[in-house]
Design an enzyme around this catalytic site. Structure first.
Site, PDB file in Angstrom:
ATOM      1  N   HIS A  65       4.677   0.144   0.524  1.00 12.67           N
ATOM      2  CA  HIS A  65       5.366  -0.667   1.523  1.00 12.67           C
ATOM      3  C   HIS A  65       4.463  -1.791   2.025  1.00 12.67           C
ATOM      4  CE1 HIS A  65       3.541   2.686   3.775  1.00 12.67           C
ATOM      5  NE2 HIS A  65       3.457   1.872   4.813  1.00 12.67           N
ATOM      6  N   ASP A 110       0.424   4.882   1.856  1.00 15.47           N
ATOM      7  CA  ASP A 110      -0.413   5.298   2.981  1.00 15.47           C
ATOM      8  C   ASP A 110      -1.551   6.237   2.554  1.00 15.47           C
ATOM      9  OD1 ASP A 110       0.960   3.877   4.935  1.00 15.47           O
ATOM     10  OD2 ASP A 110       2.413   5.483   5.247  1.00 15.47           O
ATOM     11  N   HIS A 149       0.829  -1.208   0.000  1.00 21.74           N
ATOM     12  CA  HIS A 149       0.000   0.000   0.000  1.00 21.74           C
ATOM     13  C   HIS A 149       0.862   1.257   0.000  1.00 21.74           C
ATOM     14  CE1 HIS A 149       1.003  -0.536   4.236  1.00 21.74           C
ATOM     15  NE2 HIS A 149       0.715   0.738   4.447  1.00 21.74           N
ATOM     16  N   ARG A 162       4.840   5.851  15.156  1.00 25.46           N
ATOM     17  CA  ARG A 162       4.794   6.350  13.781  1.00 25.46           C
ATOM     18  C   ARG A 162       4.245   7.765  13.724  1.00 25.46           C
ATOM     19  NH1 ARG A 162       1.634   6.007   9.149  1.00 25.46           N
ATOM     20  NH2 ARG A 162       2.104   4.330   7.711  1.00 25.46           N
TER      21      ARG A 162
HETATM   22  C1  SIN Z   1       2.767   0.609   8.028  1.00 24.18           C
HETATM   23  O1  SIN Z   1       2.970   1.785   8.280  1.00 24.18           O
HETATM   24  O2  SIN Z   1       2.124   0.266   7.059  1.00 24.18           O
HETATM   25  C2  SIN Z   1       3.352  -0.429   8.950  1.00 24.18           C
HETATM   26  C3  SIN Z   1       4.805  -0.549   8.756  1.00 24.18           C
HETATM   27  C4  SIN Z   1       5.391  -1.542   9.718  1.00 24.18           C
HETATM   28  O3  SIN Z   1       4.832  -1.742  10.805  1.00 24.18           O
HETATM   29  O4  SIN Z   1       6.418  -2.112   9.409  1.00 24.18           O
END
Ligand code: SIN
Length: 285
Positions: free
Chosen positions: A255, A99, A97, A270
């Site tokens: 990612h 974000d 995806h 995050r």
């Molecule tokens: C994400 O932000 O999609 C999760 C990334 C992760 O936890 O490695």
């Protein structure tokens, strides 16, 4: 400070920096340039606290509150991505995806700090959508150029929501929002708002169809593009260690958080930052 590329197409590891110390405007500029070029930056052994994390994020843009993830009470722009050792469901971000690509103004990028990591597994994969675009066959380039793709917030809405048992981070992400079902049109090929480099801007989590085509007509084309854009040559795989920081560009990447560490806890903190929007770059400027 040293910058060492991780692969030929995406990612760089930066060493010789202590992000607990103040970040000068020169250094901030160097970090932004590095992010715009490499799309993913990795810094080991930083162990940032909340305010250091926030300060680093602000080097790249203004804080953005994720409307679908519950932020911390004191810092609503900070979200905690946690998978408990006994949790058997999926993981947050456990599919390719970009974000929040279904928003009118998706984040420009994110900063993720590793607070607790499993002894093995729990890696994150990133892929360069610029590299994917550069190597796409000409007939597909012709089909996509000057065409929009339609994005919807499938996991957060009602119409396309996955079954309850497949949902990850229940209770910490907001679900069932009819607004997430709203169709959002973004260019299928996006010029990076800073560098102008073109990249694919579609992803399997949120992209529903191509403009001018039905879902059924779009599906085989999108499936082929999803496969093309995530092939190993365009990816780097980040093996986390406690205290590590990863910063990524959200215009030209996808990612994927790998869910392979059952029995172990993983906790990340995050932030997302904004500053540019998809329409900020005018070709030729
Ligand atoms: C994400 O932000 O999609 C999760 C990334 C992760 O936890 O490695």
């Amino acid at each position: 400070m040293q910058i060492a590329p991780i692969t030929g197409n995406i990612g760089a590891e930066i060493s010789g920096l202590n992000l607990k110390q103040s970040i000068s405007s020169d250094l901030g500029g160097t970090l932004r340039d590095a992010l715009n070029h490499y799309l993913v930056l990795v810094l080991r052994d930083q162990h940032l606290d909340v305010s250091e994390h926030q300060r680093l994020s602000e080097v790249f843009g203004k804080p953005m509150i994720n409307p679908y993830a519950r932020g911390s009470d004191t810092h609503p722009e900070m979200t905690y991505v946690i998978k408990e050792a006994d949790e058997r469901s999926g993981v947050f971000g456990g599919g390719w995806h970009t974000d929040l690509s279904f928003l009118e103004r998706p984040p420009s990028g994110s900063v993720l700090c590793a607070l607790e990591v499993p002894p093995h597994g729990g890696d994150t994969l990133f892929c360069s959508q610029q590299a994917a675009w550069d190597s796409l066959a000409q007939p597909l380039c012709n089909l996509l150029e000057n065409r929009n793709a339609i994005h919807v917030g499938k996991p957060y809405g009602i119409k396309w929501a996955p079954p309850l048992e497949e949902q990850s981070m229940r209770g910490t992400t907001r679900r069932g929002d009819p607004d997430a079902d709203r169709e959002r049109f973004h260019p299928a090929v996006l010029a990076h708002p800073v560098t102008g480099r073109q990249g694919l801007y579609i992803n399997p989590t949120y992209t529903l169809r191509l403009d001018g085509m039905s879902e059924v007509e779009s599906r085989p084309i999108l499936e082929s593009l999803f496969g093309h854009s995530t092939q190993p040559e365009f990816c780097c795989r980040i093996r986390w260690a406690k205290g590590m920081v990863v910063i990524w560009d959200n215009f030209s990447t996808q990612h994927y958080a790998v869910n392979d560490y059952h029995g172990f806890r993983r906790e990340m903190r995050r932030t997302a930052f904004t500053g540019y929007s998809i329409t900020d770059f005018t070709p030729g400027q």
